[in-house]
Design a protein around this motif. Sequence first.
Motif, PDB file in Angstrom:
ATOM      1  N   CYS A  63       0.911  -0.966   0.013  1.00 16.87           N
ATOM      2  CA  CYS A  63      -0.110   0.019  -0.007  1.00 16.87           C
ATOM      3  C   CYS A  63       0.965   1.299   0.191  1.00 16.87           C
ATOM      4  O   CYS A  63       1.832   1.325   0.970  1.00 16.87           O
ATOM      5  N   HIS A  64       0.365   2.279  -0.735  1.00 12.79           N
ATOM      6  CA  HIS A  64       1.427   3.471  -1.061  1.00 12.79           C
ATOM      7  C   HIS A  64       1.239   4.329   0.286  1.00 12.79           C
ATOM      8  O   HIS A  64       2.096   5.133   0.657  1.00 12.79           O
ATOM      9  N   LYS A  70      -2.913   4.566 -12.309  1.00 12.52           N
ATOM     10  CA  LYS A  70      -2.807   2.968 -12.646  1.00 12.52           C
ATOM     11  C   LYS A  70      -1.243   2.408 -12.081  1.00 12.52           C
ATOM     12  O   LYS A  70      -0.860   1.494 -12.320  1.00 12.52           O
ATOM     13  N   GLN A  77      -6.676   4.703   0.394  1.00 16.18           N
ATOM     14  CA  GLN A  77      -6.921   5.373  -0.858  1.00 16.18           C
ATOM     15  C   GLN A  77      -7.302   6.520  -1.041  1.00 16.18           C
ATOM     16  O   GLN A  77      -6.540   7.839  -1.549  1.00 16.18           O
ATOM     17  N   SER A 123      -0.431   3.866  -8.300  1.00 20.23           N
ATOM     18  CA  SER A 123      -0.588   3.643  -6.891  1.00 20.23           C
ATOM     19  C   SER A 123      -1.199   2.804  -6.507  1.00 20.23           C
ATOM     20  O   SER A 123      -2.335   2.451  -6.973  1.00 20.23           O
ATOM     21  N   ARG A 124      -0.979   1.966  -5.390  1.00 22.97           N
ATOM     22  CA  ARG A 124      -1.436   0.700  -5.147  1.00 22.97           C
ATOM     23  C   ARG A 124      -2.049   0.947  -3.393  1.00 22.97           C
ATOM     24  O   ARG A 124      -1.443   1.679  -2.790  1.00 22.97           O
ATOM     25  N   TYR A 125      -3.150   0.341  -3.084  1.00 22.41           N
ATOM     26  CA  TYR A 125      -3.684   0.520  -1.584  1.00 22.41           C
ATOM     27  C   TYR A 125      -4.092  -0.887  -1.289  1.00 22.41           C
ATOM     28  O   TYR A 125      -4.626  -1.730  -1.917  1.00 22.41           O
ATOM     29  N   GLY A 127      -0.989  -4.246  -1.533  1.00 23.40           N
ATOM     30  CA  GLY A 127      -1.792  -3.314  -2.147  1.00 23.40           C
ATOM     31  C   GLY A 127      -2.557  -3.941  -3.386  1.00 23.40           C
ATOM     32  O   GLY A 127      -2.221  -3.894  -4.601  1.00 23.40           O
ATOM     33  N   ASP A 128      -3.865  -4.486  -3.051  1.00 23.53           N
ATOM     34  CA  ASP A 128      -4.493  -5.228  -4.021  1.00 23.53           C
ATOM     35  C   ASP A 128      -5.501  -4.266  -4.759  1.00 23.53           C
ATOM     36  O   ASP A 128      -5.910  -4.539  -5.956  1.00 23.53           O
ATOM     37  N   LYS A 129      -5.676  -3.070  -4.359  1.00 25.31           N
ATOM     38  CA  LYS A 129      -6.359  -2.061  -5.140  1.00 25.31           C
ATOM     39  C   LYS A 129      -5.532  -1.079  -5.833  1.00 25.31           C
ATOM     40  O   LYS A 129      -4.538  -0.565  -5.204  1.00 25.31           O
ATOM     41  N   ILE A 130      -5.992  -0.586  -7.185  1.00 27.78           N
ATOM     42  CA  ILE A 130      -5.028   0.261  -7.955  1.00 27.78           C
ATOM     43  C   ILE A 130      -5.830   1.439  -8.268  1.00 27.78           C
ATOM     44  O   ILE A 130      -7.137   1.421  -8.229  1.00 27.78           O
ATOM     45  N   CYS A 131      -5.155   2.468  -8.046  1.00 30.90           N
ATOM     46  CA  CYS A 131      -5.789   3.729  -8.533  1.00 30.90           C
ATOM     47  C   CYS A 131      -6.082   3.779  -9.935  1.00 30.90           C
ATOM     48  O   CYS A 131      -5.520   3.576 -11.026  1.00 30.90           O
TER      49      CYS A 131
END
Length: 253
Positions: free
Chosen positions: A192-193, A208, A218, A210-212, A200-204
């Motif tokens: 996670c950033h 595309k 986020q 930064s990961r969270y 960080g499974d979620k991406i901005c």
Amino acid sequence: MEPNADKLRGLCITSLDDEDDDETELPNQPLPASTVTVAAAASGYDDGDEDEEAEVMLGFLEKPKHPGLLLRHLFPSKAGGIPAWLDPVNLPTGNSSCCGFCGEPLHFVLQIYAPIESNAAAFHRTLFMFMCPSMACLHRDQHKQWTRNQGNPRRSVRVFRCQLPRTNVFYSSEPPSRNNSDKPLCAGAALCHWCGTWKGDKICGGCKKSRYCSEKHQALHWRSGHKNDCLQIINSSEASSSVLPAVGKGNNV
């Protein structure tokens, strides 16, 4: 901050065992039962099952001689900051990384490197402790333990255990030399950033890049400045894409 600290010092996290039991050992309990309740974890990080009698080790915190000594391939024991995951790929995810009451990502407290010489599977072994920063959640956790609700326990404090054999895909089988030449054998999972703790499974959706680990982190990263950074990354990417075809045409002429 000081009133919360006073409350924390007065908080007692109790055992799930009945006090009348005759020295019944808790299964999957790497730490003394009176210290903290251990929660289930994802692959690579579990709550253990050890037969030997638990021991208590006391120590004092001190600053490292060099920050590089806290890198994961040097197998540190540390408190605060971000964890140096022993298995950098198979990290706890989902509910195991969040408070069972508020659902927010847990905060890293400390980790202890505690290998077991007699166990080949635990040549490298680290215990990781996390907790929710909310005092309300900690008090609710204490209350839930007193209710002896074993069906689906919710926890605001979790301890994970990870262990590896001497020969593994992450580290050399030889002891680290600690002369700045030590390197891990492979990179870890993207973290996670915002917190640098969980995967960080979620991406901005914009840049595309930064990961969270959660929507909350986020949103915090966005409000703290990523809103502008994200736009700059997008503009830079679009500019690069528009230049490349022109360069290609020039080379073909």
